[in-house]
Design a protein around this motif. Structure first.
Motif, short mmCIF file in Angstrom:
data_model
loop_
_atom_site.label_atom_id
_atom_site.label_comp_id
_atom_site.label_asym_id
_atom_site.label_seq_id
_atom_site.Cartn_x
_atom_site.Cartn_y
_atom_site.Cartn_z
N THR A 1 0.74 29.85 24.20
CA THR A 1 1.98 30.52 23.80
C THR A 1 2.33 30.05 22.39
OG1 THR A 1 2.80 30.62 26.07
CG2 THR A 1 4.42 30.84 24.30
N TYR A 2 2.49 30.98 21.48
CA TYR A 2 2.79 30.66 20.10
C TYR A 2 4.28 30.87 19.82
CZ TYR A 2 -2.27 30.80 19.44
OH TYR A 2 -3.61 30.56 19.53
N THR A 3 4.88 29.91 19.15
CA THR A 3 6.28 30.01 18.76
C THR A 3 6.40 29.86 17.25
OG1 THR A 3 7.00 29.04 20.86
CG2 THR A 3 8.58 29.02 19.03
N THR A 4 7.04 30.79 16.61
CA THR A 4 7.24 30.72 15.17
C THR A 4 8.40 29.79 14.85
OG1 THR A 4 6.39 32.95 14.80
CG2 THR A 4 7.80 32.02 13.09
N ILE A 5 8.19 28.89 13.91
CA ILE A 5 9.21 27.97 13.45
C ILE A 5 9.61 28.39 12.04
CG2 ILE A 5 9.72 25.56 12.86
CD1 ILE A 5 7.68 24.77 14.99
#
Length: 222
Positions: free
Chosen positions: A69-73
């Motif tokens: 799961t990729y989360t943009t910061i």
């Protein structure tokens, strides 16, 4: 009936073999007699079932692909954001708006005009300065301490684990060695034969980074 179910429901020979062997085990066990008298009878069938199962599991493992799961910061108001270090839920890095600490729900701007590179508990390390002159820093949540390897004109702190901080420094004609700072003293090191050694991270007694010969660079693991 068992063979028909196997042929209709399972697609591979390994799957069929597993079910057939399992059915054979059940059919060969006589539950009206003491179990210990029947263990030898089913040992080979059970071994066949286990082997078939191992092959099937291996095939599934090989074919399975990891899911991430990729989360943009993204620091609010910044045009770019780079994350460099993480410890638990806390992430540090820099952005066009300055250094930041992200705790999973909110961003905190760090006042040092540089880049936070690593975090361990409440301690954050990085480097600040401008042009070709920079120094390392340690931020403990309330105050900043400058990190400077004796005899060097540049110091960059890159990773931290407990009281130990690693990074690299510039020694003029002596190249750029890596260093470890234990809270009271600095120890410099370099990969044998390398001109420069860059320590980027630490965990316990292990340090990782990269090194550079006159024209070739490679990974570093200590």
């Amino acid at each position: 009936m068992a063979a028909a179910v196997v042929n209709n429901f399972f697609s591979t020979e390994a799957e069929k073999l597993l079910i057939i062997a399992t059915n054979q085990i059940v059919s060969e066990i006589n539950f009206t007699k003491p179990m210990k008298t029947n263990i030898r009878t089913v040992r080979h069938s059970f071994a066949g079932a286990v082997c078939a199962g191992a092959v099937l599991l291996l095939a599934v493992t090989i074919n399975a692909q990891a899911q991430y799961t990729y989360t943009t910061i993204a620091v609010p108001g910044a045009t770019w954001t780079r994350a460099f270090g993480i410890d638990g839920n806390n992430i540090v890095g820099d952005s066009s708006a300055g250094g930041f600490l992200y705790n999973g729900s909110s961003y905190t701007t760090l006042s040092v005009p540089g880049a936070p590179n690593g975090i361990s508990g409440n301690n954050i390390v990085g480097a600040y300065g401008g042009g070709n002159v920079y120094q390392g820093f340690l931020y403990n949540g309330s105050s900043y301490t400058t990190l400077s390897v004796p005899g060097s004109y540049n110091t960059a702190a890159c990773g931290i684990d407990g009281n130990n901080i690693v990074g690299y420094c510039a020694m003029g004609g002596l190249g750029e060695p890596g260093f470890v700072y234990n809270g009271s003293s600095y120890t410099t090191f370099r990969v044998p034969g390398a001109v420069d050694t860059y320590a980027e991270g630490i965990s316990g007694n292990n340090i990782v980074g990269w090194y550079k010969f006159a024209s070739v660079s490679g990974p570093l693991t200590l």
